[in-house]
Each structure stands twice: as structure tokens, then as C-alpha cells.
Write a protein that holds these residues in place. Sequence first.
Motif, short mmCIF file in Angstrom:
data_model
loop_
_atom_site.label_atom_id
_atom_site.label_comp_id
_atom_site.label_asym_id
_atom_site.label_seq_id
_atom_site.Cartn_x
_atom_site.Cartn_y
_atom_site.Cartn_z
N PHE A 92 -3.21 6.28 -7.30
CA PHE A 92 -2.05 6.48 -6.90
C PHE A 92 -1.75 7.93 -5.83
N VAL B 91 -7.30 -0.41 -6.01
CA VAL B 91 -8.68 -0.32 -6.66
C VAL B 91 -9.71 0.63 -5.61
N GLY C 5 -11.73 -8.10 -1.56
CA GLY C 5 -11.68 -9.04 -1.74
C GLY C 5 -11.07 -8.77 -2.85
N THR D 197 7.07 -4.03 -6.13
CA THR D 197 7.37 -3.35 -5.36
C THR D 197 5.74 -2.06 -5.56
N LEU E 56 1.53 -5.19 2.64
CA LEU E 56 -0.22 -6.05 1.74
C LEU E 56 0.22 -6.62 1.53
C1 LIG Z 1 -3.98 -1.39 -1.22
C2 LIG Z 1 -5.71 -1.97 -2.10
C3 LIG Z 1 -5.44 -2.13 -2.96
C4 LIG Z 1 -6.25 -2.56 -1.44
O1 LIG Z 1 -7.59 -3.45 -2.62
P1 LIG Z 1 -8.83 -4.51 -1.68
O2 LIG Z 1 -9.56 -4.64 -2.47
O3 LIG Z 1 -9.30 -3.31 -0.24
O4 LIG Z 1 -7.95 -5.12 -1.04
P2 LIG Z 1 -8.49 -6.38 0.10
O5 LIG Z 1 -9.69 -6.12 0.23
O6 LIG Z 1 -8.55 -7.47 -1.76
O7 LIG Z 1 -7.82 -7.26 1.12
C5 LIG Z 1 -7.27 -8.55 0.33
C6 LIG Z 1 -6.15 -8.06 2.15
O8 LIG Z 1 -5.42 -7.18 2.50
C7 LIG Z 1 -5.86 -6.41 3.40
N1 LIG Z 1 -5.77 -5.14 3.12
C8 LIG Z 1 -6.51 -3.87 2.41
N2 LIG Z 1 -5.13 -3.30 1.78
C9 LIG Z 1 -4.78 -2.93 3.11
C10 LIG Z 1 -3.16 -1.93 3.84
N3 LIG Z 1 -3.99 -0.81 3.14
N4 LIG Z 1 -2.94 -2.29 4.91
C11 LIG Z 1 -3.25 -3.58 5.56
N5 LIG Z 1 -3.85 -4.64 5.04
C12 LIG Z 1 -4.72 -4.16 4.00
C13 LIG Z 1 -7.43 -7.44 3.81
O9 LIG Z 1 -7.41 -7.01 5.13
C14 LIG Z 1 -7.49 -8.09 3.06
O10 LIG Z 1 -6.76 -9.57 4.19
P3 LIG Z 1 -7.30 -10.31 4.38
O11 LIG Z 1 -7.99 -11.38 2.85
O12 LIG Z 1 -6.02 -10.91 3.83
O13 LIG Z 1 -7.96 -10.87 5.76
C15 LIG Z 1 -6.10 -0.32 -2.08
O14 LIG Z 1 -6.38 -0.48 -0.60
C16 LIG Z 1 -5.75 0.47 -2.84
O15 LIG Z 1 -5.70 0.50 -4.01
N6 LIG Z 1 -4.86 1.57 -2.53
C17 LIG Z 1 -4.49 2.61 -3.06
C18 LIG Z 1 -3.08 2.48 -4.11
C19 LIG Z 1 -2.52 1.08 -2.71
O16 LIG Z 1 -1.44 1.58 -2.28
N7 LIG Z 1 -1.85 0.06 -4.20
C20 LIG Z 1 -0.49 -0.94 -4.03
C21 LIG Z 1 0.01 -0.36 -4.58
S1 LIG Z 1 1.66 -1.54 -3.90
#
Ligand SMILES: CC(C)(COP(=O)(O)OP(=O)(O)OC[C@H]1O[C@@H](n2cnc3c(N)ncnc32)[C@H](O)[C@@H]1OP(=O)(O)O)[C@@H](O)C(=O)NCCC(=O)NCCS
Length: 450
Positions: A60, A125, A133, A157, A163
Motif C-alpha cells: 500500500f 500482491v 493469478g 473497501t 478489481l
Molecule cells: C491489485 C492486485 C492485488 C492484483 O494482484 P494480481 O495478483 O496482479 O492479480 P491477478 O493476477 O490475480 O489478477 C486477477 C484479475 O484481476 C485483474 N487485475 C489485476 N489487477 C488489476 C488492476 N489494477 N486493474 C484492473 N484489473 C486488474 C487481472 O487482469 C485479472 O483479471 P481476470 O482474472 O479477470 O482475467 C495487486 O496489483 C496489488 O497488490 N496492487 C496494490 C495494492 C492494492 O491496490 N490492493 C488492492 C486493495 S483493495
Amino acid sequence: MSTLAASTAVAGDSDRAAFRAAPLDEVSRDRLATQGLDYRLVPVDSDAFGAWLQVVARGFQDPERSEQQVAAARERSGYRRVTGVYDPAAPMADAPASTIASWLGELTVPGGTAIPSCAISAVTVAPTHRRRGIARAMLEGELRTAHAAGIPMAMLTVSESTLYGRYGFAPAAASASWRIETRRAAWTGPRPEGRIDFIPRTRLRELLPELHERSRLRVPGEIDVPAGHWDNFAGTRPDAEKAGEKRAVQYTDAAGEVRGVAVYSVRENHDDFTKGTVTVSYLLADTDDAYAALWRFLLELDLVAEVHASELSPDEPLLWMIADQRAATVTVRDHQYVRILDVRAALQARRYGAAGAIALDVHDPLGLAGGRFLLEADQDGRGRVTPLEDADARPDAVTVALGIEELSAAYLGGVSLATLAAAGRVTTTDAATAARVLGWHIAPRLSIWY
Ligand SMILES: CC(C)(COP(=O)(O)OP(=O)(O)OC[C@H]1O[C@@H](n2cnc3c(N)ncnc32)[C@H](O)[C@@H]1OP(=O)(O)O)[C@@H](O)C(=O)NCCC(=O)NCCS
């Protein structure tokens, strides 16, 4: 673990403990294992928790936590089920590649009751492991675990709006941020008889949970706030920064009962001392009088030109307590996301805006909660939900076909089914009736982040 979905009982301590200890989902564990990744539960009292917390902070974009902060977080995290995905090939193999925290909480629903709900938080992640994934595996895993435990709802939230729709979550309670020009606003609301007094932050910390417990069932979308959150609002955490900026007041009614509190900070304006800015971190009112008295106090502070407040409702009575509505700039955003895990239990728990029969055809891409259901709402707003095997069981019923995401969006009454039908998100034979039945007269709100 008892089956919570069978009743509308709120979450008990033993159910909460059982959910914390529930085994990890096998489907997700196997899917992650094919990538050489290890899906684990992380005990809060273990060394692994400290490394887990540092990964959440990094995810974060926060700085590394100090030892004191880790200790304080451990202290207040006992309510959480903590999970991580580990990459044994990474040089820092004891730091997870991804994190989630969840817990069994309660969500207020239309009609002044709460239902058990799986709260999800701390989803990160590592940028080194993104888009493989991993988040999907963890989220689906926690949803399947909650579903298997009989929890009828999940909630969160979000940092980004894009997402969670893919998992069936929908924005169900919006949040409004307000900027009010105080001189232009001019108070026209009630002037209750009670009194406002400053209180120490320690007293505020004592009052917040009590007042919240008394008031949270008044507004759909609110949750039972985990105890550690109150220290954030009160500035009473041992590691709290700038705690001295927080000023706290209480409202006591004419009978001597404390009915509300507000906590705020003031930023002075060095160019013009009459134009300071107040930021309200929290205002909690158990009665309409407390609400009016506290807002009036804030809007009439000397040397203040603007009051800022966020996580308010899009439908605040405050708008009708000032002379000039254009004194308020209100920005509305998606905030509380919910995801129905058991349609029957969730729909039976809430009250309805009008009597009527609705035949629901619910599609759930994750295969957790879909199906056909007959919802019959009576004159008192009580709903009875039965599985609908026979399409002709109630030929007079309005039919509504929709995804679990759309049903979740409408569940708290935050969006009308007529709006969703007009947006092409719902198919129905009678949008107006469907909207009246599922509608609710209080706009949902969630006054915190979690
Ligand atoms: C958001 C986050 C958790 C995604 O993790 P990730 O392991 O890359 O996600 P995945 O590979 O499992 O992706 C799952 C799906 O979400 C989508 N996705 C992932 N990040 C995305 C984003 N920032 N915006 C839109 N779609 C996103 C992927 O395309 C995938 O879509 P599909 O399975 O329907 O084809 C990661 O980028 C992260 O830690 N971000 C910063 C912290 C944050 O914002 N956390 C969320 C708090 S609410």
C-alpha cells in the motif's frame, strides 16, 4: 462451526474463532502449488506475522513499519484470519509474495438488523509476482472458505474500483466527501438544548465503541468496527502520529446522556487567520439532536472558512440544515462493496420497501450463490425466500434476471433495480415494481475504511 446461513443471527465469538482457524481452500492451494507457490495461514503471534505486515505496508506504498508499530499491530490483529502466499525460490522467502486478511464481522442491512459477513482486507500482491493469478486464487479461496462456513455475505473497501466485480462484489454503499464553505452555508437547522464540551482523547476512545454499537444498526452498510480502529480515530494508538492535532467534543442531551462525538483537526491559514480549514475525522451521532448540534458546532467555529469531511452518506440531512446548498461541494464515490454468498439467507435477513412477489434468476460466475428464487415481501416489509423450481409457481410474480454482482449492488438499497435495468445490467418484466420492493428509504453508508 454452526451454519450461520440457516438463521439471521449475528456472528458469535465461537463462529468468529472457527472462521479464523478454517482450513485454506484446497482448490486455490493446488492452483498456486502448480506455480511452485505455497499458500499458508499466518498465526498473528508468530514471527511470520511481522514479515507479513511489512509486505502489506509495501503493497500500500507505506514505509516500513517500526518494531513498535509491528508490536501494536500484532496486539490489535487477534480478530483477523491472516493468509499469505510464499515463494520458496525468493531470496526473502519468509516474506510472502501476497497477503490477505479476513474476519467474520457484521453488516447492517435494510430494516435495522445485521447479518454475518466476511470482511476482506490487506489484499496485496508483490509487484514481482503481479498478474499471475495470485490475487484471484486468494480471493476465490477466501470466498469459498466463507461460503463453506455458511457465511451469507462478503464485504470489502477498495483501492481501485476495477478489481472486484469479477468475483461478484459490487459497490453497494457510496461515500460522499464534503467541502463546506462555512460562511456561505449559514446554519438553518435545529438548535438542540443539550451541550457541547471538549473531552480528552482517552475519553473519546471510550465513547466511540459504545456510541457506534448503539447507532450502527440505523444505517445499512455500516459494520461492527474492529476494536483497533477506534485508536486510529481517537489518536490513542501508542504509535499514533500527530495525535495532538485531534480535537474531540461530545454532545450531551438535556437528560445528561452523551449522544454523540466529533473529532476534528484544524489547519490554520497563515495568509489569512480567518480562513482556517477543519477536517472532521469522525462524527458519530446516536440521535438527530446530537447530529444537528455537532454539525452546527463545526460549521460555526471561528477562524474557519472550510470544513472537510469524508465517508458521509450521499443523502446527509446536513444538506437540509444550511441556508445555501451550493456552499457544499459533495463528491460521491463507490465505497462499501458487498458480495452475496447465500441469496436466500441474505434476502431473508433484510426488510423490503413495498409488498410484492419477485421471481429472481441469479447468475453467479463463481458458482457459489446462483439459482432461481421466489422472493415474497409482505406489507410489513418482511421477505420470504424459497427456491423456485417451477417457473409457474407464482405466475403473477415480476421476473428479474441478473448477476450476483447486480443483486449485491441493489441489496442495501443503494441503487434501484430500475436504474440497473435502464443500464442494461438487469432484465425484468416490471422495473418499477422490482425497484419499489427492493428499495429502501435510508441511503446506505459506511463511515470507515477497513
Ligand atoms: C491489485 C492486485 C492485488 C492484483 O494482484 P494480481 O495478483 O496482479 O492479480 P491477478 O493476477 O490475480 O489478477 C486477477 C484479475 O484481476 C485483474 N487485475 C489485476 N489487477 C488489476 C488492476 N489494477 N486493474 C484492473 N484489473 C486488474 C487481472 O487482469 C485479472 O483479471 P481476470 O482474472 O479477470 O482475467 C495487486 O496489483 C496489488 O497488490 N496492487 C496494490 C495494492 C492494492 O491496490 N490492493 C488492492 C486493495 S483493495
